[in-house]
Design an enzyme around this catalytic site. Structure first.
Site, short mmCIF file in Angstrom:
data_model
loop_
_atom_site.label_atom_id
_atom_site.label_comp_id
_atom_site.label_asym_id
_atom_site.label_seq_id
_atom_site.Cartn_x
_atom_site.Cartn_y
_atom_site.Cartn_z
N SER A 242 0.83 -1.21 0.00
CA SER A 242 0.00 0.00 0.00
C SER A 242 0.86 1.27 0.00
O SER A 242 0.61 2.21 -0.77
CB SER A 242 -0.96 0.00 1.19
N HIS A 272 -1.81 -8.85 2.22
CA HIS A 272 -1.47 -7.56 2.85
C HIS A 272 -2.60 -7.22 3.84
O HIS A 272 -2.87 -7.99 4.76
CB HIS A 272 -1.27 -6.53 1.74
N HIS A 318 6.09 -12.54 7.63
CA HIS A 318 6.27 -11.15 7.16
C HIS A 318 7.42 -11.11 6.17
O HIS A 318 8.37 -11.88 6.28
CB HIS A 318 6.56 -10.21 8.34
N ARG A 327 3.68 -4.43 16.82
CA ARG A 327 2.28 -3.99 16.71
C ARG A 327 1.36 -5.08 17.27
O ARG A 327 0.30 -4.80 17.82
CB ARG A 327 1.94 -3.67 15.25
N ASP A 373 -1.79 -8.27 11.98
CA ASP A 373 -3.16 -8.70 11.69
C ASP A 373 -3.63 -9.88 12.53
O ASP A 373 -4.82 -10.18 12.58
CB ASP A 373 -3.27 -9.06 10.20
#
Ligand code: AMX
Length: 435
Positions: A242, A272, A318, A327, A373
């Protein structure tokens, strides 16, 4: 009190000098070899982009302008009574490299609230989308349509001097971020039949307003979650699909709405940003297959069956990271504080204790650890936002912060059109034939 735009104007000559000095001293130095494998391998590790807002370290994870997530949580201004950073402050940091004052952050909240309305034709465009159209497609349509009122596109048509590009781009970026809650809220209410959209409250911060537009702001805990969520999803250096798409499309002098619309289409891919939707789908499917409170053995077997079915375990692995994503950790800490013994949170923890081992045994994934995620959906679901097809829209709202910050700097520093060189397999074979 200095506004963000005034601060950017002050920083531009400084930054231009910095770039000039780095290029004068290091401009002709090689960064290292480029391997043919990297051309075939999705350009992993290829140094190819300038991105100022954040840099990702494989072991340590993301740093926003040099600061880790815990450092940001500590340093950035908070809402009254809140303990998570306000994303307004993060945007200031991403753009300037500096920690803003509480007043500067409050001024951004007000400015964004004043810019939040979307054109009527965009509202109608969204209202006419069938609820079966994925929320990300609706999101991208609406953002692209905002190009109708782009300051930059208009200025360009009127022959703006290239030294001045950054000004209207800055205004577009501010408009873009400001309008996303109204777009996201409208999509959510249209698709899930959650009633009429309330008005923006100009006395409240960005995350409160977004949460209120979705219909959840009466619970202060989810508003806090939204502040943390936007902050940690905002930026992840420049090479992810992105961010890179936004920069690439912006380099053609497409305005920020066109550039970010394109970025959203990349974020909508399951490898993604769509992974946050996929994680919850996968967890619920697993729960259905093996029941609640399943044994570690049953979970392990389910993970293996996913791999054997030729599918990825969503939320794990990743392209750059080689450790647990900070995160993920930040969200886990939030969950430990607020979620108690929520069964899905328990399952996320159980999966965390099993998947890395299985991925290591399977021997393919270079990184067996969870990414951002793997955790976000469970938090949203806990607070009643259970429609997982909507999750990537929230990722998209957040990602605008990082992409917008870089678009401002790209135009301020005169970044050129991106145009790397491509080769055919035949050409590569020929080049290396006798080498
Ligand atoms: N489950 C199963 N297999 C995995 C895997 C996972 N979670 N992660 C990597 N692999 C596999 C790859 O598919 C690849 O298989 P192949 O050789 O048969 O093609 C092999 O391991 C090597 O891949 P890699 O070098 O470790 O990863 P990558 O850089 O090519 O891809 C990523 C990175 C994120 C796409 C991948 O780890 C993945 O598909 N993860 C699951 C989807 C996901 O969580 N995406 C979100 C990432 C964060 C984000 O952008 N929001």
């Amino acid at each position: 009190q200095t506004t963000l735009k005034e601060r950017v104007a002050e920083l531009i000559p400084v930054e231009l000098e910095k770039v000039k000095a780095v290029r004068a001293e290091h401009g002709s130095k090689a960064f290292g070899p480029v391997l043919v494998d990297q051309l075939y391998g999705g350009m992993r590790g290829l140094p190819a982009l300038i991105w100022d807002g954040s840099v990702l370290d494989a072991e340590e994870g993301i740093r926003f302008r040099g600061k880790t997530i815990p450092e940001i949580q500590d340093a950035l201004p908070k809402a009254p009574g809140g303990s998570e950073p306000l994303p307004e402050g993060l945007f200031w940091l991403l753009v300037t490299g500096e920690i803003p004052t509480q007043e500067q952050v409050d001024a951004l909240s007000k400015d964004w609230a004043a810019r939040a309305a979307i054109p009527e034709f965009v509202e109608e465009l969204l209202d006419r989308c069938p609820p079966t159209l994925h929320p990300m497609s609706q999101f991208s349509l609406a953002v692209t349509a905002l190009n109708h009122d782009s300051n930059f596109a208009k200025a360009y048509q009127q022959g703006i001097n290239k030294k001045e590009y950054w000004g209207p781009v800055f205004e577009d970026c501010m408009d873009l971020i400001a309008k996303l809650p109204n777009i996201a809220g409208r999509i959510y209410r249209n698709v899930y039949g959650r009633g009429k959209l309330p008005a923006i409250d100009p006395t409240k911060d960005y995350s409160w307003n977004l949460t209120n537009l979705l219909g959840f702001a009466e619970n202060p805990a989810i508003v806090e979650l939204m502040r943390l969520y936007i902050t940690i999803h905002s930026d992840h250096e420049g090479g992810n699909v992105s961010a890179h798409t936004g920069k690439l499309v912006g380099s053609a002098l497409s305005d920020p709405f066109l550039a970010f619309g394109a970025a959203l289409n990349g974020l909508a891919g399951p490898l993604h940003g769509l992974a946050n939707q996929e994680v919850l789908t996968w967890l619920l499917k697993m729960q259905k297959a093996i029941g609640e409170n399943a044994s570690d053995e049953a979970v392990r077997e389910y993970v293996w069956s996913t791999l054997k079915g030729g599918q990825v375990v969503p939320g794990y692995g990743h392209a750059v990271l080689r450790k647990t994503d900070p995160r993920y950790t930040a969200q886990r800490e939030f969950a430990l504080k607020h979620l108690g013994d929520d069964p899905l949170f328990k399952l996320v923890g159980q999966v965390y204790s099993i998947v890395p081992d299985v991925l290591l045994q399977a021997g393919k994934a270079k990184n067996p650890w969870p990414n951002v995620d793997a955790h976000s959906g469970v938090l949203l679901n806990y607070y009643g936002l259970s429609e997982m097809q909507f999750y990537t829209v929230l990722f998209g709202v957040s990602r605008a912060f990082g992409v917008a910050a870089q678009l401002i700097w790209d135009r301020a520093l005169g970044a050129p059109l991106e145009r790397p060189k491509s080769y055919s397999t035949e050409a590569i074979a020929k080049i290396f034939k006798n080498k």
